[in-house]
Design an enzyme around this catalytic site. Structure first.
Site, mmCIF file in Angstrom:
data_model
loop_
_atom_site.group_PDB
_atom_site.id
_atom_site.type_symbol
_atom_site.label_atom_id
_atom_site.label_comp_id
_atom_site.label_asym_id
_atom_site.label_seq_id
_atom_site.Cartn_x
_atom_site.Cartn_y
_atom_site.Cartn_z
ATOM 1 N N GLU A 298 0.424 -1.217 0.026
ATOM 2 C CA GLU A 298 0.097 -0.279 -0.044
ATOM 3 C C GLU A 298 0.368 1.469 -0.445
ATOM 4 O O GLU A 298 0.421 2.089 0.008
ATOM 5 C CB GLU A 298 -1.249 -0.093 1.054
ATOM 6 C CG GLU A 298 -2.174 -1.219 1.101
ATOM 7 C CD GLU A 298 -2.526 -1.076 2.214
ATOM 8 O OE1 GLU A 298 -3.158 0.142 2.661
ATOM 9 O OE2 GLU A 298 -3.957 -1.828 1.968
ATOM 10 N N LYS B 274 -15.858 -1.651 3.770
ATOM 11 C CA LYS B 274 -14.964 -2.006 2.042
ATOM 12 C C LYS B 274 -15.822 -2.972 1.517
ATOM 13 O O LYS B 274 -16.790 -3.472 1.913
ATOM 14 C CB LYS B 274 -14.245 -3.022 2.566
ATOM 15 C CG LYS B 274 -12.451 -2.586 3.382
ATOM 16 C CD LYS B 274 -12.012 -3.588 3.981
ATOM 17 C CE LYS B 274 -10.462 -3.698 4.012
ATOM 18 N NZ LYS B 274 -9.645 -4.492 5.095
HETATM 19 P P1 PGA Z 1 -6.652 -6.290 2.614
HETATM 20 O O1 PGA Z 1 -5.657 -5.082 3.661
HETATM 21 O O2 PGA Z 1 -7.032 -5.308 1.374
HETATM 22 O O3 PGA Z 1 -5.374 -6.677 2.715
HETATM 23 O O4 PGA Z 1 -7.485 -7.224 3.492
HETATM 24 C C1 PGA Z 1 -6.332 -4.023 4.871
HETATM 25 C C2 PGA Z 1 -6.798 -4.023 5.598
HETATM 26 O O5 PGA Z 1 -6.621 -4.813 6.066
HETATM 27 O O6 PGA Z 1 -7.878 -2.735 6.460
HETATM 28 ZN ZN ZN Z 2 -7.224 -4.079 8.184
#
Ligand code: PGA
Ligand code: ZN
Length: 423
Positions: free
Chosen positions: A192, A324
């Site tokens: 990221e 998400k």
């Molecule tokens: P991921 O990580 O998209 O790999 O799940 C993001 C998070 O854990 O917030």
């Molecule tokens: Zn997370």
């Protein structure tokens, strides 16, 4: 209301060089487009992605024929997608196919109304810019386990605007990079965009980050706080939490004690997934102890699921939820989770995934829905910067006319027992 005249998908590539689904939804005179993101540290309760080619095929055949001629209305489209898929985890047509079509529908609806998506979603409501959580060091599943904890982030609690938050973050990010380089501990950047450090213990990252905040000229805690994503489901093995970097394994109560010690020593204002997704008891116990002082966020633990938020509230686990869209699978379900969070008095953070693209939809969702925080990774790599920069454009459009930037209200003077997030 406009009728859908076209639905299509293609295979495109994400920030990890992995294939993903881009979908388009069209009505006469307007079109929307969106790309599905992908996680690496996924919760078991998430909508399931399927092979990209199969997902693209599903959009171009079954989903297309089902949606053609239907009204362009978000909840109608989302309910159709859920019903057509027919599985509880969207594994038949694919969570990746479904979320791309759901998001493209939102863009098409806003385009048909000749409005930016955030403004369309806000309707007549007054909205403010979300407060960013920005990663400085990346570890866990995003950096081959170089550190056990996944995200070491900052929240510019004293900043007066979204733009100022980004300016401060740029300074802290550079200061952190300079510290690592000076120690010979800089390996590169993680998935990221956060620095990938060569530390010998997880706590070193906290010490270095606090140092970087000070090096950049800010007061740790008062100006800039620390937010952690432990992503503890990834640490859970054989009934214990494994800190591989330090070659030790902890019981839930030992991890609880360690996190409390860190909260005492460092200016931590938020911790995400402090315990594994199944460890509701540990999550509730930690919230009882620390929830008046800091934000405790459920990601894998709540998987953007409204019912899970309501359950968490009844046992007092967490006081905030990560939103998400691809965990839920549709925008309607993501919005329902945000509404459940508001009813429970929980804070919320719209979040990207570790696998992202140039798609900036989530920034519009955060602003348009009035979600007070936004997490999109670090301050490098264009799939991240595209989102921060979109935020700058939206803040400019909002200038002076809407609610004040909520950082001080959310985290002002750091969260203390007297000014806890509403629960
Ligand atoms: P991921 O990580 O998209 O790999 O799940 C993001 C998070 O854990 O917030
Ligand atoms: Zn997370």
């Amino acid at each position: 209301m406009a009728r859908i005249v076209d639905v299509a998908a293609r295979l495109v590539w994400d920030s990890r060089g992995r294939s993903t689904v881009e979908a388009e939804v069209a009505v006469k005179g307007a079109r929307g487009r969106a790309i599905a993101p992908a996680g690496a540290s996924t919760g078991s309760g998430e909508a399931k992605s399927i092979d990209t080619r199969q997902a693209v095929h599903a959009v171009n055949t079954e989903i297309r024929s089902f949606l053609l001629g239907k009204k362009l209305e978000q909840s109608l489209v989302d309910q159709s997608l859920i019903a057509l898929d027919g599985t509880p985890d969207k594994s038949r047509l694919g969570g990746n196919a479904i979320v791309a079509v759901s998001l493209a529908t939102a863009h098409a609806t806003a385009a048909a109304a000749r409005k930016p998506l955030w403004r369309f979603l806000a309707g007549k409501r007054q909205v403010a810019m979300p407060v960013p959580q920005i990663q400085i060091f990346g570890g866990g599943a995003h950096a081959h386990g170089s550190m056990d904890l996944q995200d070491f982030m900052i929240i510019c609690v004293g900043a007066g605007s979204f733009a100022e938050s980004l300016e401060w973050t740029a300074q802290v990010y550079r200061a952190a990079g300079a510290r690592l380089a000076a120690r010979g501990a800089l390996r590169g950047v993680a998935d990221e965009g956060g620095f990938w450090p060569a530390f010998k213990a997880n706590e070193e990252a906290l010490a270095e980050l606090t140092g970087a905040i000070a090096d950049a000229g800010f007061e740790p805690g008062a100006d800039v706080g620390i937010a952690l994503d432990v992503a503890a489901t990834q640490l859970w093995r054989d009934g214990r939490y494994q800190l591989a970097l330090e070659n030790r394994s902890l019981s839930a109560s030992q991890l609880h004690a360690l996190l409390l010690q860190w909260i005492e020593r460092y200016p931590i204002v938020s911790i995400e997934d402090p315990f594994a997704e199944h460890d509701a008891e540990a999550m509730a116990s930690f919230t009882r102890t620390a929830g008046e002082r800091i934000q405790i966020v459920g990601d894998d633990f709540l998987v953007t699921n409204a019912s899970k938020v309501r359950e968490a509230k009844t046992i007092g686990a967490c006081n905030a939820v990560l939103l998400k869209p691809n965990q839920a699978g549709t925008l309607t379900e993501t919005l329902a989770c945000w509404q459940a969070a508001q009813a429970a008095g929980y804070n919320a953070i719209v979040s990207a995934r570790s696998g992202e693209t140039e798609d900036v939809s989530i920034v519009h969702l955060a602003v348009g829905w009035g979600v007070p925080q936004l997490k999109v990774g670090s301050f490098a790599r264009s799939e991240r910067m595209a989102k921060w920069n979109e935020g700058l454009r939206i803040e400019e459009a909002l200038a002076g006319t809407k609610l004040p930037y909520p950082a001080r209200k959310l985290f002002g003077r750091t969260i203390t027992a007297a000014s806890a997030p509403s629960r």
